[in-house]
Design a protein around this motif. Sequence first.
Motif, PDB file in Angstrom:
ATOM      1  N   ILE A 168       0.825  -1.203   0.000  1.00 37.49           N
ATOM      2  CA  ILE A 168       0.000   0.000   0.000  1.00 37.49           C
ATOM      3  C   ILE A 168       0.864   1.259   0.000  1.00 37.49           C
ATOM      4  N   GLU A 169       1.995   1.219   0.675  1.00 36.89           N
ATOM      5  CA  GLU A 169       2.899   2.369   0.643  1.00 36.89           C
ATOM      6  C   GLU A 169       3.493   2.525  -0.752  1.00 36.89           C
ATOM      7  N   ARG A 170       3.812   1.400  -1.362  1.00 39.14           N
ATOM      8  CA  ARG A 170       4.418   1.453  -2.697  1.00 39.14           C
ATOM      9  C   ARG A 170       3.411   1.952  -3.729  1.00 39.14           C
ATOM     10  N   ILE A 171       2.158   1.503  -3.643  1.00 31.21           N
ATOM     11  CA  ILE A 171       1.187   1.915  -4.655  1.00 31.21           C
ATOM     12  C   ILE A 171       0.890   3.412  -4.546  1.00 31.21           C
ATOM     13  N   PHE A 172       0.873   3.951  -3.326  1.00 31.37           N
ATOM     14  CA  PHE A 172       0.700   5.400  -3.179  1.00 31.37           C
ATOM     15  C   PHE A 172       1.913   6.136  -3.743  1.00 31.37           C
ATOM     16  N   GLY A 173       3.117   5.581  -3.519  1.00 33.37           N
ATOM     17  CA  GLY A 173       4.314   6.201  -4.073  1.00 33.37           C
ATOM     18  C   GLY A 173       4.291   6.210  -5.596  1.00 33.37           C
ATOM     19  N   ILE A 174       3.859   5.105  -6.188  1.00 38.88           N
ATOM     20  CA  ILE A 174       3.753   5.021  -7.646  1.00 38.88           C
ATOM     21  C   ILE A 174       2.711   5.999  -8.162  1.00 38.88           C
ATOM     22  N   LEU A 175       1.570   6.074  -7.476  1.00 37.23           N
ATOM     23  CA  LEU A 175       0.497   6.975  -7.897  1.00 37.23           C
ATOM     24  C   LEU A 175       0.988   8.424  -7.926  1.00 37.23           C
ATOM     25  N   LYS A 176       1.727   8.816  -6.894  1.00 41.52           N
ATOM     26  CA  LYS A 176       2.177  10.205  -6.816  1.00 41.52           C
ATOM     27  C   LYS A 176       3.308  10.503  -7.795  1.00 41.52           C
ATOM     28  N   LYS A 177       4.091   9.493  -8.129  1.00 32.25           N
ATOM     29  CA  LYS A 177       5.126   9.700  -9.146  1.00 32.25           C
ATOM     30  C   LYS A 177       4.500   9.731 -10.532  1.00 32.25           C
ATOM     31  N   ARG A 178       3.494   8.910 -10.744  1.00 33.24           N
ATOM     32  CA  ARG A 178       2.802   8.866 -12.038  1.00 33.24           C
ATOM     33  C   ARG A 178       2.031  10.157 -12.295  1.00 33.24           C
ATOM     34  N   PHE A 179       1.400  10.699 -11.226  1.00 28.45           N
ATOM     35  CA  PHE A 179       0.571  11.896 -11.353  1.00 28.45           C
ATOM     36  C   PHE A 179       1.076  12.968 -10.375  1.00 28.45           C
ATOM     37  N   PRO A 180       2.074  13.754 -10.755  1.00 25.69           N
ATOM     38  CA  PRO A 180       2.693  14.744  -9.862  1.00 25.69           C
ATOM     39  C   PRO A 180       1.719  15.765  -9.288  1.00 25.69           C
ATOM     40  N   ILE A 181       0.558  15.954  -9.919  1.00 25.86           N
ATOM     41  CA  ILE A 181      -0.410  16.926  -9.407  1.00 25.86           C
ATOM     42  C   ILE A 181      -0.845  16.573  -7.985  1.00 25.86           C
ATOM     43  N   LEU A 182      -0.744  15.297  -7.605  1.00 24.40           N
ATOM     44  CA  LEU A 182      -1.150  14.873  -6.265  1.00 24.40           C
ATOM     45  C   LEU A 182      -0.197  15.406  -5.190  1.00 24.40           C
ATOM     46  N   ARG A 183       1.009  15.761  -5.571  1.00 27.34           N
ATOM     47  CA  ARG A 183       1.973  16.328  -4.618  1.00 27.34           C
ATOM     48  C   ARG A 183       2.106  17.835  -4.784  1.00 27.34           C
ATOM     49  N   ALA A 184       1.817  18.329  -5.987  1.00 26.09           N
ATOM     50  CA  ALA A 184       1.938  19.768  -6.243  1.00 26.09           C
ATOM     51  C   ALA A 184       0.676  20.519  -5.863  1.00 26.09           C
ATOM     52  N   GLY A 185      -0.482  19.850  -5.970  1.00 26.26           N
ATOM     53  CA  GLY A 185      -1.743  20.497  -5.645  1.00 26.26           C
ATOM     54  C   GLY A 185      -2.299  21.291  -6.814  1.00 26.26           C
ATOM     55  N   CYS A 186      -3.551  21.696  -6.675  1.00 24.58           N
ATOM     56  CA  CYS A 186      -4.213  22.522  -7.682  1.00 24.58           C
ATOM     57  C   CYS A 186      -5.232  23.397  -6.966  1.00 24.58           C
ATOM     58  N   GLU A 187      -5.701  24.422  -7.627  1.00 27.65           N
ATOM     59  CA  GLU A 187      -6.610  25.381  -6.999  1.00 27.65           C
ATOM     60  C   GLU A 187      -7.998  25.359  -7.620  1.00 27.65           C
ATOM     61  N   TYR A 188      -8.413  24.192  -8.069  1.00 30.12           N
ATOM     62  CA  TYR A 188      -9.786  24.064  -8.555  1.00 30.12           C
ATOM     63  C   TYR A 188     -10.733  24.078  -7.364  1.00 30.12           C
ATOM     64  N   ASP A 189     -12.011  24.210  -7.639  1.00 33.77           N
ATOM     65  CA  ASP A 189     -13.017  24.128  -6.585  1.00 33.77           C
ATOM     66  C   ASP A 189     -12.847  22.808  -5.833  1.00 33.77           C
ATOM     67  N   MET A 190     -13.090  22.803  -4.516  1.00 37.02           N
ATOM     68  CA  MET A 190     -12.866  21.619  -3.699  1.00 37.02           C
ATOM     69  C   MET A 190     -13.666  20.419  -4.172  1.00 37.02           C
ATOM     70  N   LYS A 191     -14.827  20.644  -4.773  1.00 40.09           N
ATOM     71  CA  LYS A 191     -15.621  19.506  -5.229  1.00 40.09           C
ATOM     72  C   LYS A 191     -14.895  18.741  -6.335  1.00 40.09           C
ATOM     73  N   TYR A 192     -13.968  19.427  -7.034  1.00 39.24           N
ATOM     74  CA  TYR A 192     -13.156  18.762  -8.047  1.00 39.24           C
ATOM     75  C   TYR A 192     -11.881  18.188  -7.426  1.00 39.24           C
ATOM     76  N   GLN A 193     -11.304  18.904  -6.459  1.00 41.13           N
ATOM     77  CA  GLN A 193     -10.102  18.394  -5.791  1.00 41.13           C
ATOM     78  C   GLN A 193     -10.390  17.077  -5.071  1.00 41.13           C
TER      79      GLN A 193
END
Length: 278
Positions: A168-193
């Motif tokens: 489970i730790e590895r899959i979260f690590g892979i997810l965040k490396k695959r999709f950097p937006i999960l670590r950088a964040g975004c400023e869309y409306d919270m219902k989209y975040q």
Amino acid sequence: MLLAFSSPPFYTTYVRLPEEDEPIPTPIYNDPRYHPFFDHALGAADGSHIVTAPPLDERSASRNRKGGISQNVFATCTLDTLLFTYVLSGIEGSATDSTVFQMARQADFRVPGDRYYLADAGYGFVDVLLVPYRGVRYHLAEWGRAGLKPVNKEELFNLRHAKLRNAIERIFGILKKRFPILRAGCEYDMKYQVRLPPALCALHNFIRIYDPSEIQDFQDVQGDPDRAPQTGELAEGPATRAERSRADSRRDYIAQTMWESYQGWLRQAEAGEDEQME
């Protein structure tokens, strides 16, 4: 596309809870270190923090233990194929993993029959989770630095539990490396975040199913870069005394039978039949 990936039919096709008759995971069934001791495990469970940008009046509740602004996401995954099987997002970063888990149980998280998930000690004793012993060496990094062998049933249980639960730790690590937006964040409306983590988990599963060799690009990822060990105790919450007792007894039984098997292997090794069993 975000709404499509986080809604039926796409999401429910690629992120699905397993059934009671789900086969024993291959990493358990094919390895005498784990079989038959963890045969009832469906996968691993944990929480992870995903960077968010809520309105100013909501930021205090979203501040996590590291001081960042995030949402706490609870998820489960398979041990062999590294697929997400459940995702609950949108919980403020100040919430503990055990609190988020309780919210999942009250919502739609279901564990069939006598099956369970491998989880961190912060979740405490419940029927549907199997957690390690507290106050005993646990995380793989601790074992690596020490270079020691288990000296009792608790250490052996924790070592093998950690090796399996690391999925489970590895899959979260892979997810965040695959999709950097999960670590950088975004400023869309919270219902989209809030929809972003489940949508990307579903997309991760889609990629894993139709391009399994692609996982080779993430061989260097061993854990979740944003994970902080939890110290909360779910046993102080909704779990009943009877449930805590059952979960504790189950763990002790597994640890004891595993230790007896390990001692048998040690005796064989001393007789010249050496084989890796830690």
